[in-house]
Design a protein around this motif. Structure first.
Motif, PDB file in Angstrom:
ATOM      1  N   ASP A 286       0.837  -1.202   0.000  1.00  0.00           N
ATOM      2  CA  ASP A 286       0.000   0.000   0.000  1.00  0.00           C
ATOM      3  C   ASP A 286       0.870   1.249   0.000  1.00  0.00           C
ATOM      4  OD1 ASP A 286      -2.780  -1.025   0.301  1.00  0.00           O
ATOM      5  OD2 ASP A 286      -1.942  -1.905   2.132  1.00  0.00           O
ATOM      6  N   VAL A 287       0.303   2.327  -0.556  1.00  0.00           N
ATOM      7  CA  VAL A 287       0.897   3.665  -0.458  1.00  0.00           C
ATOM      8  C   VAL A 287      -0.082   4.508   0.346  1.00  0.00           C
ATOM      9  CG1 VAL A 287       1.655   5.720  -1.696  1.00  0.00           C
ATOM     10  CG2 VAL A 287       2.122   3.439  -2.641  1.00  0.00           C
ATOM     11  N   ILE A 288       0.393   5.064   1.475  1.00  0.00           N
ATOM     12  CA  ILE A 288      -0.484   5.752   2.410  1.00  0.00           C
ATOM     13  C   ILE A 288       0.006   7.181   2.612  1.00  0.00           C
ATOM     14  CG2 ILE A 288      -1.490   5.691   4.738  1.00  0.00           C
ATOM     15  CD1 ILE A 288      -0.631   2.700   4.820  1.00  0.00           C
ATOM     16  N   VAL A 289      -0.911   8.136   2.550  1.00  0.00           N
ATOM     17  CA  VAL A 289      -0.628   9.526   2.910  1.00  0.00           C
ATOM     18  C   VAL A 289      -1.410   9.798   4.187  1.00  0.00           C
ATOM     19  CG1 VAL A 289      -0.723  11.932   2.192  1.00  0.00           C
ATOM     20  CG2 VAL A 289      -0.318  10.133   0.487  1.00  0.00           C
ATOM     21  N   ARG A 290      -0.689  10.247   5.247  1.00  0.00           N
ATOM     22  CA  ARG A 290      -1.327  10.333   6.555  1.00  0.00           C
ATOM     23  C   ARG A 290      -1.044  11.691   7.211  1.00  0.00           C
ATOM     24  NH1 ARG A 290       0.744   6.018   8.680  1.00  0.00           N
ATOM     25  NH2 ARG A 290       2.495   7.037   9.685  1.00  0.00           N
ATOM     26  N   LEU A 291      -2.092  12.275   7.790  1.00  0.00           N
ATOM     27  CA  LEU A 291      -1.966  13.485   8.594  1.00  0.00           C
ATOM     28  C   LEU A 291      -1.537  13.083   9.998  1.00  0.00           C
ATOM     29  CD1 LEU A 291      -5.249  15.242   7.454  1.00  0.00           C
ATOM     30  CD2 LEU A 291      -2.936  15.904   6.808  1.00  0.00           C
ATOM     31  N   GLU A 292      -0.483  13.684  10.521  1.00  0.00           N
ATOM     32  CA  GLU A 292       0.057  13.260  11.807  1.00  0.00           C
ATOM     33  C   GLU A 292      -0.655  13.900  12.983  1.00  0.00           C
ATOM     34  OE1 GLU A 292       2.223  10.896  12.343  1.00  0.00           O
ATOM     35  OE2 GLU A 292       2.334  10.509  10.202  1.00  0.00           O
ATOM     36  N   ARG A 293      -1.337  15.040  12.759  1.00  0.00           N
ATOM     37  CA  ARG A 293      -1.941  15.750  13.896  1.00  0.00           C
ATOM     38  C   ARG A 293      -3.437  15.994  13.682  1.00  0.00           C
ATOM     39  NH1 ARG A 293       1.738  20.821  15.162  1.00  0.00           N
ATOM     40  NH2 ARG A 293       0.399  20.822  17.045  1.00  0.00           N
ATOM     41  N   GLY A 294      -4.037  15.129  12.919  1.00  0.00           N
ATOM     42  CA  GLY A 294      -5.481  15.225  12.726  1.00  0.00           C
ATOM     43  C   GLY A 294      -5.864  16.101  11.560  1.00  0.00           C
ATOM     44  N   GLY A 295      -7.015  15.799  10.956  1.00  0.00           N
ATOM     45  CA  GLY A 295      -7.509  16.534   9.800  1.00  0.00           C
ATOM     46  C   GLY A 295      -8.444  15.648   9.007  1.00  0.00           C
ATOM     47  N   SER A 328     -11.768   6.380   9.063  1.00  0.00           N
ATOM     48  CA  SER A 328     -11.031   7.532   9.601  1.00  0.00           C
ATOM     49  C   SER A 328     -10.671   8.455   8.443  1.00  0.00           C
ATOM     50  CB  SER A 328      -9.775   7.064  10.336  1.00  0.00           C
ATOM     51  OG  SER A 328      -8.945   6.311   9.473  1.00  0.00           O
ATOM     52  N   SER A 329     -10.659   9.756   8.697  1.00  0.00           N
ATOM     53  CA  SER A 329     -10.483  10.733   7.618  1.00  0.00           C
ATOM     54  C   SER A 329      -9.097  11.353   7.584  1.00  0.00           C
ATOM     55  CB  SER A 329     -11.527  11.850   7.772  1.00  0.00           C
ATOM     56  OG  SER A 329     -11.386  12.492   9.035  1.00  0.00           O
ATOM     57  N   ASP A 330      -8.173  10.890   8.433  1.00  0.00           N
ATOM     58  CA  ASP A 330      -6.850  11.509   8.480  1.00  0.00           C
ATOM     59  C   ASP A 330      -5.814  10.777   7.636  1.00  0.00           C
ATOM     60  OD1 ASP A 330      -6.701   9.245   9.976  1.00  0.00           O
ATOM     61  OD2 ASP A 330      -5.816  10.174  11.753  1.00  0.00           O
ATOM     62  N   ALA A 331      -6.253   9.834   6.783  1.00  0.00           N
ATOM     63  CA  ALA A 331      -5.322   9.110   5.907  1.00  0.00           C
ATOM     64  C   ALA A 331      -6.050   8.693   4.636  1.00  0.00           C
ATOM     65  CB  ALA A 331      -4.746   7.883   6.621  1.00  0.00           C
ATOM     66  N   ILE A 332      -5.278   8.529   3.560  1.00  0.00           N
ATOM     67  CA  ILE A 332      -5.816   7.995   2.307  1.00  0.00           C
ATOM     68  C   ILE A 332      -4.852   6.952   1.767  1.00  0.00           C
ATOM     69  CG2 ILE A 332      -7.194  10.006   1.638  1.00  0.00           C
ATOM     70  CD1 ILE A 332      -4.893  10.884  -0.167  1.00  0.00           C
ATOM     71  N   PHE A 333      -5.408   5.963   1.064  1.00  0.00           N
ATOM     72  CA  PHE A 333      -4.620   4.935   0.382  1.00  0.00           C
ATOM     73  C   PHE A 333      -4.644   5.260  -1.103  1.00  0.00           C
ATOM     74  CE2 PHE A 333      -5.444   3.066   4.372  1.00  0.00           C
ATOM     75  CZ  PHE A 333      -4.553   2.019   4.589  1.00  0.00           C
TER      76      PHE A 333
END
Length: 378
Positions: A286-295, A328-333
């Motif tokens: 997987d390739v994941i983009v993640r917000l570290e402090r919420g969003g 959860s809305s703080d990451a996308i694949f």
């Protein structure tokens, strides 16, 4: 018989004599020098510039003397003579502050070369021990097929000006600067490696010119050697691994942090974003983009959204993306991970543009150089 009469009360005391007056006169004569010494001590203690400290002391003495001379004060009875002495101390200190740096500068090589340029005679100095001890320096990239080369300056006309020659280990002599090339001394360009850059060639000439000390002064000697390439910068990627408890197989991650900060609406703070590549024994790659402090990414787990991705200077491409299955809305694949990772291996910079709740489209920049996937065990 006559009796000695007692000395009447209130009789003036005898004058202390000329010694005290002479001491005071000497103190006033040498007061500019005493101010210089006091200012130097203060400059050392406070770490202040020497000249600035001297000027402050001089101006303070001159100002106090002028003030007391024109407007005597009852709390400080110094009189006009001592007020004039304070003014003399201030003026004398300012004069010394000008003279001392000039004398010091005239003793340096630059000052001696300047006097020689004005036609003043400068006594030739014998070569110093320091001049005879070769200095050593490594140069990378190295532009020549011979290493090392010994540089020295001849016929110097001033500091940093003269003819630079290079001697190889087999005693061949080459001209480095244009005015040092002759029929007996070929150009150093004859030893130039194929593909060497102009900057690598020029750096040896610049180093050689720094050996020139001016007329009638010995040249320093520099042994220039081929240097080793500098170590690569630290990788922006952090590699981690752990064990999946359900299968006892390894889970691998490679993550890098964005080089810029994205701005989100309250209550979410401005923050950096993480880009991760994950290999999971049950869920695959997987390739994941993640917000570290919420969003909140504007994406859902059941309906794909679109992100735009640009690798290096190439054209931006559209990739589908999904939120995690836990909604959860703080990451996308990012979908089509094989295509994304193939481009990632060939790139050194990636820009991902995604939409955020009440913050619009924002771009996340990643330094992706030195990416290694799958990573070999060290």
């Amino acid at each position: 018989m006559s009796q000695e009469q007692p000395e009447p009360e209130g009789q003036p005391q005898k004058d202390a004599g000329p010694d005290r007056r002479n001491i005071e006169i000497a103190a006033w004569v040498f007061s500019p020098l005493l101010l210089i010494i006091a200012a130097s001590v203060v400059a050392v203690l406070l770490g202040a510039p020497w000249l600035r400290s001297v000027i402050v002391f001089a101006v303070a003495s001159l100002s106090l003397g002028l003030f007391l001379f024109h407007r005597p004060q009852s709390w400080m009875r110094v009189g006009k003579i001592r007020s004039a002495g304070l003014m003399y101390s201030g003026v004398g200190t300012l004069v010394l502050a000008i003279i001392i740096p000039v004398i010091a500068a005239s003793q340096t090589p630059h000052g001696q070369a300047a006097r020689a340029g004005r036609g003043e005679s400068v006594v030739a100095q014998a070569p110093t021990t320091q001049a005879l001890v070769p200095q050593r320096a490594d140069f990378y990239p190295w532009a020549y097929s011979v290493s090392p080369l010994t540089l020295r300056c001849i016929n110097s006309t001033g500091y940093g000006a003269g003819e630079v020659v290079a001697t190889s280990s087999d005693d061949r002599e080459f001209g480095v600067t244009a005015n040092a090339i002759s029929a007996e001394r070929p150009s150093l360009a004859t030893l130039r490696r194929e593909g060497s850059t102009e900057d690598a060639v020029d750096q040896l000439s610049r180093a050689g010119l720094r050996l020139c000390q001016g007329p009638d002064r010995p040249s320093f000697v520099l042994i220039a050697s081929e240097g080793t390439p500098p170590p690569p910068p630290p990788s922006p990627w952090v590699y981690t691994s752990d064990v999946d408890e359900m299968s006892d197989q390894r889970i691998s991650h490679a993550c890098t942090m964005s080089t810029n900060i994205i701005q989100l609406e309250f209550p979410y703070p401005a923050q950096r974003v993480t880009l991760c590549v994950r290999q999971h024994p049950r869920w695959g790659q997987d390739v994941i983009v993640r917000l570290e402090r919420g969003g909140q990414f504007l994406c859902t787990s059941y309906r794909a959204c679109t992100v735009r991705v640009r690798f290096d200077e190439g054209e931006a491409s559209a990739y589908s993306a999904l939120e995690p299955s836990d909604n959860s809305s703080d990451a996308i694949f990012i979908q089509n991970d094989a295509r994304f990772i193939a481009n990632l291996r060939r790139s050194s910079r990636v820009i991902v543009e995604a939409n955020f709740f009440q913050a619009g489209a924002q771009r996340m920049n990643f330094d992706t150089s030195q990416f290694e996937w799958p990573r070999r065990e060290r």
